[in-house]
Each structure stands twice: as C-alpha cells, then as structure tokens.
Design a protein around this motif. Sequence first.
Motif, mmCIF file in Angstrom:
data_model
loop_
_atom_site.group_PDB
_atom_site.id
_atom_site.type_symbol
_atom_site.label_atom_id
_atom_site.label_comp_id
_atom_site.label_asym_id
_atom_site.label_seq_id
_atom_site.Cartn_x
_atom_site.Cartn_y
_atom_site.Cartn_z
ATOM 1 N N MET A 1 0.846 -1.195 0.000
ATOM 2 C CA MET A 1 0.000 0.000 0.000
ATOM 3 C C MET A 1 0.883 1.248 0.000
ATOM 4 O O MET A 1 1.911 1.301 0.661
ATOM 5 C CB MET A 1 -0.910 0.016 1.219
ATOM 6 N N LYS A 2 0.459 2.240 -0.721
ATOM 7 C CA LYS A 2 1.163 3.507 -0.777
ATOM 8 C C LYS A 2 0.248 4.607 -0.274
ATOM 9 O O LYS A 2 -0.904 4.689 -0.670
ATOM 10 C CB LYS A 2 1.597 3.800 -2.217
ATOM 11 N N CYS A 19 -3.212 0.847 -3.880
ATOM 12 C CA CYS A 19 -2.728 -0.528 -3.788
ATOM 13 C C CYS A 19 -2.021 -0.903 -5.082
ATOM 14 O O CYS A 19 -2.549 -0.661 -6.177
ATOM 15 C CB CYS A 19 -3.900 -1.471 -3.518
ATOM 16 N N SER A 20 -0.844 -1.513 -4.969
ATOM 17 C CA SER A 20 -0.092 -1.911 -6.162
ATOM 18 C C SER A 20 -0.828 -2.990 -6.953
ATOM 19 O O SER A 20 -0.664 -3.104 -8.165
ATOM 20 C CB SER A 20 1.297 -2.425 -5.766
ATOM 21 N N TYR A 93 -8.987 -5.550 4.502
ATOM 22 C CA TYR A 93 -8.158 -5.288 5.683
ATOM 23 C C TYR A 93 -8.557 -6.266 6.784
ATOM 24 O O TYR A 93 -9.747 -6.436 7.076
ATOM 25 C CB TYR A 93 -8.356 -3.849 6.170
ATOM 26 N N ASP A 139 -5.219 -7.369 1.604
ATOM 27 C CA ASP A 139 -4.253 -6.382 1.130
ATOM 28 C C ASP A 139 -3.534 -5.693 2.281
ATOM 29 O O ASP A 139 -2.428 -5.183 2.105
ATOM 30 C CB ASP A 139 -4.970 -5.328 0.281
ATOM 31 N N MET A 140 -4.186 -5.676 3.465
ATOM 32 C CA MET A 140 -3.629 -5.038 4.655
ATOM 33 C C MET A 140 -4.060 -5.825 5.875
ATOM 34 O O MET A 140 -5.113 -6.456 5.872
ATOM 35 C CB MET A 140 -4.148 -3.598 4.799
ATOM 36 N N CYS A 176 5.906 -12.968 6.925
ATOM 37 C CA CYS A 176 5.415 -12.534 5.609
ATOM 38 C C CYS A 176 6.462 -12.773 4.532
ATOM 39 O O CYS A 176 6.132 -13.183 3.407
ATOM 40 C CB CYS A 176 5.036 -11.058 5.649
ATOM 41 N N GLU A 182 2.378 -10.468 0.391
ATOM 42 C CA GLU A 182 2.615 -9.110 -0.082
ATOM 43 C C GLU A 182 1.753 -8.071 0.622
ATOM 44 O O GLU A 182 1.873 -6.877 0.343
ATOM 45 C CB GLU A 182 2.377 -9.036 -1.590
ATOM 46 N N SER A 184 0.294 -5.366 3.188
ATOM 47 C CA SER A 184 0.930 -4.354 4.033
ATOM 48 C C SER A 184 0.473 -4.531 5.484
ATOM 49 O O SER A 184 -0.687 -4.849 5.742
ATOM 50 C CB SER A 184 0.560 -2.954 3.554
ATOM 51 N N ASP A 209 6.009 4.270 7.700
ATOM 52 C CA ASP A 209 5.261 3.013 7.797
ATOM 53 C C ASP A 209 3.827 3.275 8.248
ATOM 54 O O ASP A 209 3.579 4.164 9.078
ATOM 55 C CB ASP A 209 5.919 2.057 8.796
#
Length: 385
Positions: A1-2, A19-20, A93, A139-140, A176, A182, A184, A209
């Motif tokens: 995640m960015k 999200c990538s 999440y 994703d998270m 991980c 992958e 976050s 972070d």
Amino acid sequence: MKFEVLRSSGLQRLGKLSCSRLNSKSFLTPGCFLYMRSGIVPYLTPDMLSYVFSLPCIFEITLPTVYNNLESVKHFPNNYRKYLGLPNETLLYLSQLDSSATLQTGFPSKDKISIWVPGGRRQLSVDEYTSIAQLLDVDMFASPSNFDRNDSKDSDNVHVSVSRSLKNAANALESCKSFNIEASMFTTVYAGNNRKNVDACLTQVSSEDPINVDTFGSHSMPSLEILRYISNSSSGCKLLSGVGTPLNVINAIKCGVDVFEGHFPYVATESKFALAFPLTLESSPSPAYISIKDKSLANDLSPLIKGCKCYTCARFSRAYIHHLEEVNEILYSILLMLHNLHHYFSFFETLRAYVTTEKLDIYSTIIANSIETSECSLSEVVAKD
C-alpha cells in the motif's frame, strides 16, 4: 500500500491510499472501512448493499467473526473475494479484534495472541496469524498484538504487553517474507498515557510506515496530546482502532489520524438508533441520534432525516420503521443499517471537504451542539467509544 498526502493544514490532512495490486483503486482519507461480520455486512445481502452510495473500496474483515469459517474458506485458496461474492477489485483489511464486541480481559499470553470466537478463546501463533492473512488474501492487516486489558492502567503490565507486541510485529514481518505475503502491515502503536511505551513502539517503525494506533484493546479514545505526539513522530498513514463516534473522529482527524474502522453504524443499528447529526454547516439544528423505539414516532410520517437521499429515507417513514421494531420484524434492522451506512459515509465525505476548506473547527462545534441536544445520551448509543 502507498499513502500520499494531497493536502495538509497543521496535523489534519487529506490523502489517499493506493494498492499496487489495483492501480486504478484509491481510498481517500480521512475515511473509514466498510465493517463486516463473518464476511458479510451485517443485515445486508450484496443486492441490498448496492443501494448504499459512496461505499469505501476497503472492506474490514474482523478475525474473531470469520475464524470458525476458515476450514470452508480453504476450498477457495487465495480467493476469499470469490468466496464472499465480492468483486476482485475489493480491497481487504484484516483486524485482530472486533471493535463492536465486548472485550474479554485478563488473558495475556507470552508467545501467542488471543481472539474470542463464539466457541470461546482461541490462541494463535504469529505464523498462524499471518497464514490466515494469506488464506484470506488480504491487502492489509493489523500486526498481531498482545495485551492484558484487565490491567490497562498498570504500567508494568502495559510495558510487558508493548514488548511482546513489538516482538510479534517483527516476527510477523519475517513470517510474511517466508510465506511471500505481499499484504501491508499496520504496526500497532500503543496510545496510552505512558510516553515511554509510546516511544518504544515508534522507534520500531520507520516514519513512513502505516501504523495502527490503539489503546491496547480498551476501545477508548486516546488523549489528544498523545495523538498529536504520535502524528508529529510519524508521517505514515495512521489508523485509529475502536473509535467511531463523530466528535471523537473529528478530534482524531485534527490530531493527524487518517483512517478509522467502520463498526459505528452497526453499533448504532444494534442499539436501535438512527444517525442524524448534521452533514453540512448549513444544516438545521438537529439531534445527533434518533431512537426508533421512541413512542412519539408512531404517527410520524416523515423520513428518518428530511432531505436524506438514502434508500430508507426515500421510501419509508419513521412511523413504519418504529412499527417494524415494535413487532420485532428484522426488516427494521435492514432499513436502519442502510440509512446508518449512508449517513456515516456521507459524514466522511463532509470531513474531507472541510479539511480541504479548513472549516473542520466550525463543523466540530455544530456536531458537539447536535450531540448535546440529543434526547438520548451518547453512552446509550455506544458505551465503549
């Protein structure tokens, strides 16, 4: 995640999470997740959920509510979205705790984390926790935390809990890497009044972070001083766990918090309250909450909120929803949940607008006045926030 900050004024800021995996999807902040229990939004089928406008793209999976279903999920490896009937572009999440549930106390463990499911207590190693995150293809996820909520004010116990949680977080990152996960991780940062323990958490994460700000399971609002201190020490995305009432949300945003869990509309629905606090500076003064048990609604043919564009307010009256509750018809929960979700997500759209125009302080005063004029007390809606 960015995470990218789009605009800031003091500590409050407008940003977006991307999200990538899905470059086309972004989550605007301040914002909240869509809360789920057992993999579904409470009371709502996917068809009914489609009537809610402005749904966030991140859905929150609460581990205690999905744990008993994990065996069946294994038949859909790395495709939990398909199992739930969700589009592939849905972001997920995973939270360790269910913020809508009563917290169990007094069960710390040295090497494992505890979750509470309908069958009782379950203990998980860090590897088991991260493998669940992999199975659900999230994703998270929140870092696995260890805390003794029974002695939250005992400095020695809190110090031990912080130390164990930091160790768990470090082990989760290693896990991980081993499992090629992958997702976050939001590292949990203690937000109690002991500055030494707060510093211990902050030194373990880089300034960029993502962090999960938590009072270690108490579901209470941290002090504003501590929130400001954390925000001045970290520029990464900040998630505040267990807090959802409107005034607390606004105060947290002023202190630099970006993301919130989405349990509050469900808690209000369970308490049989409709969210009614103003959504604009120009809104007429109104109480923040309406109890659908109120006998005065029996002959009231107006919608829950005048001018509300949700499915419920566009089609049904206060009197009808009150009647459904009186006869214990589950339809009242469905209609109330539809309204509360719409109102809460509209609330966050308003917050983003007022962060942009720097009018959050004025809006905060309007919300505070709305809460004061409510016939029901805030503690009736949610006692633990």
